[in-house]
Design an enzyme around this catalytic site. Structure first.
Site, PDB file in Angstrom:
ATOM      1  CG  ASP A  79      -0.119  -0.203   2.207  1.00 23.32           C
ATOM      2  OD1 ASP A  79       0.948  -0.051   2.565  1.00 23.32           O
ATOM      3  OD2 ASP A  79      -0.898  -0.147   3.606  1.00 23.32           O
ATOM      4  CB  CYS A  82       5.372  -2.077   1.983  1.00 23.97           C
ATOM      5  SG  CYS A  82       6.224  -1.613   0.567  1.00 23.97           S
ATOM      6  CG  HIS A 282       6.012  -5.289  -1.741  1.00 24.06           C
ATOM      7  ND1 HIS A 282       5.102  -4.324  -1.081  1.00 24.06           N
ATOM      8  CD2 HIS A 282       6.085  -6.522  -1.088  1.00 24.06           C
ATOM      9  CE1 HIS A 282       4.699  -5.126   0.045  1.00 24.06           C
ATOM     10  NE2 HIS A 282       5.174  -6.306  -0.062  1.00 24.06           N
TER      11      HIS A 282
END
Lengths: 289, 161
Positions: A79, A82, A282
């Protein structure tokens, strides 16, 4: 100018995470509760290989190398928060398990320094004080022997509760921004390389708003301002022309500014106890063997 | 993921209430130049009078901003609109919706009502022309039933005004 009305607006990341969560649930690994949790359960590192089953051979080889050093992974929601969320959980988990009061005292001093930095930069205290208080509360709660002490299970639950978790993430965003602005001459070339804007504009648009992704600049600043080393392990398809590869990592080691503190313990102190796995876009948490 | 009920009003959380009370005190001590908060007993909706800055296209004009705070303020942005008639401006729609990044994607809890007001006044002051956005009619027609501007996907294409 407006583009369209958003009603049920999902990002690609949401969809991808949703899909991998559903796949994991089908495999019976992760309880799927109808929404994507910000933090999942610890999984053996073999689940990472399963994710790339029939995927890129370089990635699979690299995962094999990782498996020699790391035992488990804990996934976080994609989101945009992270990195900060992974840092939050790993740090608090480390304190919970080590009960290292010296480290807690040390970081508390740094947090106090961050408060002064924000004030000197002109932030109104009421904008950040609730976020500071909530972080210090979490720090207190992972130390045993007081009324507020919590178990590991409770720590996981709290880290999933967005009314706690998001506030701690925002606390990190405040202090990261404060550090970058305080040392803006140092950070300016990096910021320029990333966004071609001023340091102040970068902090306003890429550090302080929730959901803005983190880059090297954010990690360096957070590590420096809290004095906490962070290891980032990179998992991507890169290899050299001959097809050979290595799994790269980078240790973010905080600069020691207070030379009077330099002593023989520092060699020990700079070994990161936080390891994060970076895949383009990510961060997840890694657990060394 | 924004649910369609984003604009439906839930009571302020305890944290939001605390924060707003602090903002209100700060506003009373140090109000932003050109703005006047109309005192009511409603902490969740502020109505603020805006005076166009001297020497700009909006000098001598007065408008009203309506600021509604969500349950999880300041983690979530407040909803800020002009009460029609809204100023004629290339980024302000005739229904009062404002195209300004800090009200949506770039909102951060580090901002305050006061800092929003200053940004809006600066947006007004830097306008070279009094006109509506090119897509005003299409946008306003589609915005029936009091839809919140927070449910619009904005494109912040112009950083000059």
């Amino acid at each position: 100018m407006f583009v369209e009305y958003k009603l049920f607006f999902w990002t690609d990341d949401d969809i991808m995470q949703q899909q991998s969560a559903i796949q994991a649930e089908e495999a019976g690994k992760i309880p799927f509760v109808g929404m994507i949790l910000v933090l999942l359960l610890q999984e053996p590192l073999s689940s990472l290989a399963a994710e790339y089953k029939s995927g890129n051979p370089i990635l699979l080889e690299k995962i094999k190398v990782l498996t020699e050093q790391y035992a488990a992974i804990r996934r976080t929601r994609g989101d945009g928060n992270c990195f900060f969320r992974s840092f939050m959980f790993t740090y608090l988990e480390h304190i919970l398990e080590s009960q290292d009061r010296t480290e807690v005292d040390r970081i508390t001093v740094n947090v106090e320094q961050c408060r002064k930095t924000l004030l000197s930069l002109g932030y109104a205290e009421f904008t950040f004080e609730d976020f500071f208080a909530l972080f210090l509360e979490q720090l207190e709660s992972v130390l045993s022997g007081n009324e507020a002490s919590i178990s590991h299970e409770e720590l996981v639950q709290r880290s999933r509760d967005q009314s706690v978790s998001d506030y701690v993430v925002m606390f990190f965003r405040f202090i990261t921004s404060g550090e970058i602005r305080k040392r803006s001459e140092f950070y300016e070339p990096f910021v320029q390389g990333l966004t071609n804007t001023s340091v102040e504009q970068f902090c306003k648009s890429s550090v302080e708003p929730m959901g803005e992704e983190s880059d090297h600049v954010h990690i360096t600043a957070l590590s420096d301002t809290l004095g906490v080393p962070i290891r980032v392990v990179y998992l991507d398809r890169s290899c050299d022309d001959k097809g050979s590869f290595s799994v790269n990592h980078h240790d973010f080691i905080p600069v020691v500014r207070d030379l009077t503190n330099t002593n023989s313990d520092d060699a020990e102190a700079i070994k990161p106890f936080i390891s994060l796995l970076y895949r383009p876009g990510h961060y997840d948490i890694l657990y060394p063997k | 993921m924004t649910s369609p009920s984003a604009s439906s009003r839930k009571a302020l959380s305890k944290i939001a209430c605390n924060r707003l009370q602090k903002e209100l005190v700060e506003w009373q001590v140090n109000p932003p130049t050109g703005f006047k908060h109309k005192v009511t007993d409603n902490l969740q909706r502020w109505v603020i009078e805006v005076n166009g800055a001297p020497g700009t296209l909006y000098a001598g004009e007065t408008y009203q901003l309506q600021v509604d705070f969500p349950e999880h303020y300041p983690m979530e942005a407040p909803q800020v609109i002009f009460v029609p008639p809204a100023p004629l401006h290339p980024h302000i729609y005739s229904n009062g919706h404002i195209c300004l990044d800090i009200l949506y994607d770039s909102w951060s809890p580090a901002m305050t009502v006061s800092s929003i007001c200053i940004s809006i006044l600066s947006m007004l002051s830097s306008s070279p022309v009094k006109q509506r956005p090119a897509d005003n009619d299409r946008y306003v027609k589609n915005c029936k039933n009091g839809r919140s501007p927070k449910e619009t996907r904005w494109w912040f294409h112009d950083d000059k005004v």
